[in-house]
Design an enzyme around this catalytic site. Structure first.
Site, PDB file in Angstrom:
ATOM      1  N   GLN A 141       0.828  -1.222   0.000  1.00  0.00           N
ATOM      2  CA  GLN A 141       0.000   0.000   0.000  1.00  0.00           C
ATOM      3  C   GLN A 141       0.855   1.262   0.000  1.00  0.00           C
ATOM      4  OE1 GLN A 141      -2.944   0.866   3.166  1.00  0.00           O
ATOM      5  NE2 GLN A 141      -3.978  -0.968   2.465  1.00  0.00           N
TER       6      GLN A 141
ATOM      7  N   TYR B  25     -13.057  -0.937   2.582  1.00  0.00           N
ATOM      8  CA  TYR B  25     -11.584  -0.996   2.634  1.00  0.00           C
ATOM      9  C   TYR B  25     -10.972  -0.296   1.424  1.00  0.00           C
ATOM     10  CZ  TYR B  25     -12.739  -4.448   6.145  1.00  0.00           C
ATOM     11  OH  TYR B  25     -13.274  -5.068   7.252  1.00  0.00           O
ATOM     12  N   MET B  26     -11.552  -0.571   0.251  1.00  0.00           N
ATOM     13  CA  MET B  26     -11.043   0.072  -0.968  1.00  0.00           C
ATOM     14  C   MET B  26     -11.351   1.567  -0.944  1.00  0.00           C
ATOM     15  SD  MET B  26      -9.230  -0.833  -3.438  1.00  0.00           S
ATOM     16  CE  MET B  26      -8.529   0.369  -4.549  1.00  0.00           C
ATOM     17  N   GLY B  27     -12.433   1.922  -0.242  1.00  0.00           N
ATOM     18  CA  GLY B  27     -12.805   3.335  -0.116  1.00  0.00           C
ATOM     19  C   GLY B  27     -11.682   4.187   0.447  1.00  0.00           C
ATOM     20  N   ASP B  28     -10.935   3.642   1.424  1.00  0.00           N
ATOM     21  CA  ASP B  28      -9.834   4.458   1.956  1.00  0.00           C
ATOM     22  C   ASP B  28      -8.561   4.290   1.125  1.00  0.00           C
ATOM     23  OD1 ASP B  28      -7.672   2.853   3.485  1.00  0.00           O
ATOM     24  OD2 ASP B  28      -9.481   1.983   4.315  1.00  0.00           O
ATOM     25  N   GLN B  29      -8.340   3.094   0.555  1.00  0.00           N
ATOM     26  CA  GLN B  29      -7.108   2.872  -0.221  1.00  0.00           C
ATOM     27  C   GLN B  29      -7.053   3.699  -1.503  1.00  0.00           C
ATOM     28  OE1 GLN B  29      -6.001  -1.346  -0.781  1.00  0.00           O
ATOM     29  NE2 GLN B  29      -7.390  -1.835   0.884  1.00  0.00           N
TER      30      GLN B  29
ATOM     31  N   HIS C 257     -10.843   5.612   8.599  1.00  0.00           N
ATOM     32  CA  HIS C 257      -9.657   5.426   7.755  1.00  0.00           C
ATOM     33  C   HIS C 257      -9.739   6.312   6.514  1.00  0.00           C
ATOM     34  CE1 HIS C 257      -8.070   1.726   9.719  1.00  0.00           C
ATOM     35  NE2 HIS C 257      -6.972   2.114   9.130  1.00  0.00           N
TER      36      HIS C 257
END
Length: 338
Positions: A102, A280-284, A304
């Site tokens: 990441q 999870y992908m929303g913050d990445q 996050h």
């Protein structure tokens, strides 16, 4: 020298602040000082995986770094020009390989030649995305928007011994504008049910339970089984449905069927929102959205995600507009760069 100063205790005050800040510092060539690192956590300061992630970025931009040791609550990072090179990084514990990946990912937007890194540590550990999620959700979505990477998993690593190994290749990339609001409505659910140093029957039971539950929902499961040997022992299941993921890591005393059920329920909850990206992908995606501009749809706005926006705004002149999204039976949010 002017430093961007970031308070590492903001909101959930986790390691993500360090990962995003150091990555963007290297990319924008702006020196950064992070204070109060993980101040709210029981084990304050930098953990081994944070030290490894910062060391990796340091190698790629010949940075001057102060406070780079386990337990340090203050970090100063002064980058030089990005100069890609191949190297190996050993986290030395079952620290998350996914979280090091990441940190390296955004550098794809600033390099002029590819680099390959071998990372050793944990592939499937708590409080971090499983490596199969990174490969089949994170990297796949980003590839569709111009971020060119390849990930090969050589060995799995679980807590506490680790022993996982991956090869991660990052190529110079040009980000495209995002337009990814609603889920594709694809019914195909792919996945992997894996065990290491455990009986294959456990992987088969996880798969069977997941397949039964997904069939009930009129979905089309295609779940592979993987059995391996290694220095650490573990099991789990990772599912993906186009741009959404669901997973669960096995634990001692947790029946295989319960592990599968948790992964399926996580995926179904994300599908229910109708949005393209899971939480999870929303913050990445935030750093990439900042560079590519455009709009994405997410199932929920987590701390996050808010934290990542806050860190990004220290480095880039961008703003994010969050709106509720209720069209076409969806129930989520859009994030747009304005």
């Amino acid at each position: 020298m002017d430093f961007i100063v970031i308070d590492g205790s903001y909101l959930e005050g986790g390691g993500q602040i360090i990962r995003t800040a150091v990555s963007l510092s290297a990319l924008t060539q702006k020196p950064v000082k992070i204070i109060n690192i993980r101040k709210k956590r029981k084990n304050k300061g930098l953990a081994p995986q944070h030290v490894s992630a910062v060391k990796a970025v340091k190698k790629l931009c010949n940075a001057e770094v102060f406070g780079l040791n386990v337990g340090s609550e203050e970090l100063t990072f002064i980058p030089s020009k990005l100069s890609p090179k191949d190297f190996t990084i050993d986290i030395g514990t079952a620290g998350s390989i996914s979280l090091v990946i990441q940190t390296l990912l955004p550098l794809s937007l600033g390099i002029n030649k590819k680099f390959t890194v071998k990372i050793k540590g944990g592939t499937d550990v708590k409080r971090a995305p499983p490596i199969d999620y990174v490969k089949n959700v994170t990297l796949k979505i980003l590839r569709n928007f111009g971020v060119l990477t390849e990930l090969k998993v050589l060995k799995r690593g679980f807590y506490p011994e680790g022993g996982g190994e991956v090869i991660f290749e990052v190529k110079p990339s040009k980000i495209k504008k995002f337009d990814l609001i609603e889920h594709s409505k694809s019914n195909l659910v792919e996945g992997i049910s894996y065990v290491q140093n455990l009986d294959e029957s456990i992987a088969r039971r996880m798969r069977k339970k997941a397949v039964d539950l997904l069939n009930k929902e009129k979905l089309l499961p295609n779940i592979k089984i993987e059995c391996s040997k290694g220095i650490s022992t573990g099991a789990g299941i990772v599912l993906w449905n186009d741009t959404l993921g669901g997973s669960c890591l096995g634990e001692k005393g947790l029946r295989a069927e319960i592990v599968a059920e948790r992964a399926v329920n996580e995926l179904l909850k994300e599908r229910e929102s109708g949005m393209a990206l899971d939480k999870y992908m929303g913050d990445q995606i935030i750093p990439f959205l900042a560079f590519g501009k455009g709009i994405v749809g997410v199932s929920e706005i987590t701390n996050h995600t808010k934290t990542n926006m806050w860190v990004v705004k220290h480095f880039l002149d961008v703003d994010f507009e969050i709106k509720e999204y209720k069209e076409n039976n969806c129930n989520g949010f859009t994030i747009e760069v304005v």
